[in-house]
Motif scaffolding. Structure first.
Motif, short mmCIF file in Angstrom:
data_model
loop_
_atom_site.label_atom_id
_atom_site.label_comp_id
_atom_site.label_asym_id
_atom_site.label_seq_id
_atom_site.Cartn_x
_atom_site.Cartn_y
_atom_site.Cartn_z
N ALA A 49 43.80 31.27 -31.46
CA ALA A 49 43.72 32.54 -30.73
C ALA A 49 42.27 32.91 -30.42
N VAL A 50 41.38 32.73 -31.38
CA VAL A 50 39.97 33.05 -31.16
C VAL A 50 39.35 32.11 -30.13
N VAL A 51 39.63 30.82 -30.25
CA VAL A 51 39.08 29.84 -29.30
C VAL A 51 39.62 30.10 -27.90
N SER A 52 40.91 30.37 -27.78
CA SER A 52 41.49 30.61 -26.45
C SER A 52 40.95 31.90 -25.84
N PHE A 53 40.69 32.93 -26.66
CA PHE A 53 40.10 34.15 -26.14
C PHE A 53 38.69 33.91 -25.62
N ILE A 54 37.92 33.10 -26.34
CA ILE A 54 36.57 32.76 -25.90
C ILE A 54 36.63 31.97 -24.60
N VAL A 55 37.57 31.03 -24.49
CA VAL A 55 37.73 30.26 -23.24
C VAL A 55 38.14 31.18 -22.10
N TRP A 56 39.07 32.10 -22.35
CA TRP A 56 39.50 33.04 -21.31
C TRP A 56 38.34 33.90 -20.83
N CYS A 57 37.54 34.40 -21.77
CA CYS A 57 36.37 35.19 -21.38
C CYS A 57 35.39 34.37 -20.56
N GLY A 58 35.15 33.13 -20.98
CA GLY A 58 34.24 32.27 -20.24
C GLY A 58 34.71 31.99 -18.83
N VAL A 59 35.99 31.65 -18.69
CA VAL A 59 36.54 31.38 -17.36
C VAL A 59 36.50 32.63 -16.50
N SER A 60 36.86 33.78 -17.06
CA SER A 60 36.85 35.03 -16.30
C SER A 60 35.45 35.39 -15.83
N ILE A 61 34.48 35.27 -16.71
CA ILE A 61 33.10 35.59 -16.34
C ILE A 61 32.59 34.60 -15.29
N LEU A 119 34.37 32.89 -13.06
CA LEU A 119 35.00 33.20 -11.78
C LEU A 119 34.40 34.44 -11.13
N ALA A 120 34.11 35.46 -11.94
CA ALA A 120 33.53 36.69 -11.40
C ALA A 120 32.08 36.49 -10.97
N ALA A 121 31.32 35.73 -11.75
CA ALA A 121 29.90 35.54 -11.45
C ALA A 121 29.69 34.77 -10.14
N PHE A 122 30.54 33.81 -9.89
CA PHE A 122 30.38 32.98 -8.69
C PHE A 122 31.35 33.36 -7.58
N ALA A 123 32.04 34.49 -7.75
CA ALA A 123 32.97 35.02 -6.74
C ALA A 123 33.96 33.95 -6.27
N ARG A 124 34.55 33.30 -7.25
CA ARG A 124 35.53 32.24 -6.95
C ARG A 124 36.94 32.74 -7.25
N THR A 125 37.91 32.08 -6.68
CA THR A 125 39.32 32.35 -7.00
C THR A 125 39.93 31.09 -7.57
N TRP A 126 40.98 31.30 -8.34
CA TRP A 126 41.69 30.17 -8.93
C TRP A 126 43.17 30.50 -8.86
N GLY A 127 43.93 29.64 -8.23
CA GLY A 127 45.35 29.90 -8.00
C GLY A 127 46.16 30.02 -9.27
N ALA A 142 48.70 32.65 -14.30
CA ALA A 142 49.43 31.95 -15.35
C ALA A 142 48.55 31.74 -16.59
N PHE A 143 47.28 31.46 -16.37
CA PHE A 143 46.33 31.28 -17.46
C PHE A 143 46.21 32.57 -18.27
N THR A 144 46.05 33.69 -17.59
CA THR A 144 45.93 34.98 -18.27
C THR A 144 47.23 35.35 -18.97
#
Length: 77
Positions: A22-34, A36-44, A48-50
């Motif tokens: 749970a801790v590792v997946s939360f860190i991965v989710w935060c990393g992916v979210s940041i 995507l937001a930092a580079f203004a990208r979208t992911w289809g 489902a990931f969230t």
């Protein structure tokens, strides 16, 4: 840091696999979210990931609730 490590332990000698995941997946989710937001990208598949991360969180909370005395079956009553 020691307090955090004690929180993810199952007992004095072993870490809880579910809590570590749970801790590792939360860190991965935060990393992916940041990222995507930092580079203004979208992911289809972001929805489902969230949803998977939320499901993992709910499973961990349910597991913790079951481990407490709140849901233990007693012989009284």
């Amino acid at each position: 840091m020691r307090k955090f490590l004690n929180m993810i332990k199952k007992d004095d000698n072993a870490y809880s696999v579910g809590r570590v995941c749970a801790v590792v997946s939360f860190i991965v989710w935060c990393g992916v979210s940041i990222w995507l937001a930092a580079f203004a990208r979208t992911w289809g598949n972001y929805e489902a990931f969230t949803l998977g991360m939320v499901a993992l969180l709910l499973v961990q909370l349910g597991n913790k609730a079951i481990e407490t005395r709140m849901f233990k079956v007693t012989k009284e009553g």
